[in-house]
Write a protein that holds these residues in place. Structure first.
Motif, mmCIF file in Angstrom:
data_model
loop_
_atom_site.group_PDB
_atom_site.id
_atom_site.type_symbol
_atom_site.label_atom_id
_atom_site.label_comp_id
_atom_site.label_asym_id
_atom_site.label_seq_id
_atom_site.Cartn_x
_atom_site.Cartn_y
_atom_site.Cartn_z
ATOM 1 N N TYR A 169 0.832 -1.191 0.000
ATOM 2 C CA TYR A 169 0.000 0.000 0.000
ATOM 3 C C TYR A 169 0.870 1.245 0.000
ATOM 4 O O TYR A 169 1.973 1.247 0.540
ATOM 5 N N GLN A 170 0.333 2.327 -0.568
ATOM 6 C CA GLN A 170 1.041 3.597 -0.607
ATOM 7 C C GLN A 170 0.942 4.299 0.738
ATOM 8 O O GLN A 170 -0.072 4.190 1.433
ATOM 9 N N GLU B 84 -2.331 5.878 2.539
ATOM 10 C CA GLU B 84 -3.551 5.202 2.108
ATOM 11 C C GLU B 84 -4.281 4.636 3.324
ATOM 12 O O GLU B 84 -3.666 4.140 4.259
ATOM 13 N N ASP B 85 -5.609 4.705 3.309
ATOM 14 C CA ASP B 85 -6.434 4.105 4.355
ATOM 15 C C ASP B 85 -6.930 2.756 3.867
ATOM 16 O O ASP B 85 -7.404 2.650 2.738
ATOM 17 N N ARG C 275 -4.463 3.960 8.686
ATOM 18 C CA ARG C 275 -3.711 4.756 7.718
ATOM 19 C C ARG C 275 -2.303 4.169 7.637
ATOM 20 O O ARG C 275 -1.634 3.997 8.647
#
Length: 120
Positions: free
Chosen positions: A48-49, A52-53, A83
């Protein structure tokens, strides 16, 4: 002289432009269940970035209930939104159902709904 001046100008522009952009970081998330047969967690893992949530959900197996989160997530609610800001390891803790709270799981309890009994 002009070529040198424009070359320096272009280099300065590129340097300023590259510094002003936010760098995107990618982090790894892993999830596990304890005990393993107690249930499942979604997502199981992923990349994930930063910022990002994501939603993490614990689903108990038959005969188990969700107790709490451990590792890089805490709390007792089965679904959580986190997050992403680092690599994370998340553990869902499950326990066997014990409806009468007698210390014996429902699957093994010979005296359901009683705290003291003699089944023989």
């Amino acid at each position: 002289k002009r070529i040198f001046f424009y070359s320096i100008l272009v280099l300065v522009f590129l340097l300023v432009d590259s510094c002003s952009e936010e760098q995107i970081r990618i982090y790894e998330i892993t999830t596990t269940s304890s005990p393993e047969q107690g249930g499942s967690v979604t997502p199981e893992k992923g990349s994930y970035q930063s910022g990002e949530d994501i939603m993490v959900t614990a689903t108990p197996a038959d005969g188990y209930e969700f107790k709490n989160w451990d590792g890089d997530l805490t709390g007792t609610i089965r679904t959580a939104i986190i997050r992403i800001n680092s690599d994370m390891s998340i553990i869902a803790i499950f326990e066997m159902l014990d409806a009468d709270n007698d210390g014996v799981s429902d699957a093994l309890d010979q005296c359901p709904n009683f705290t003291n009994c003699n089944p023989n």
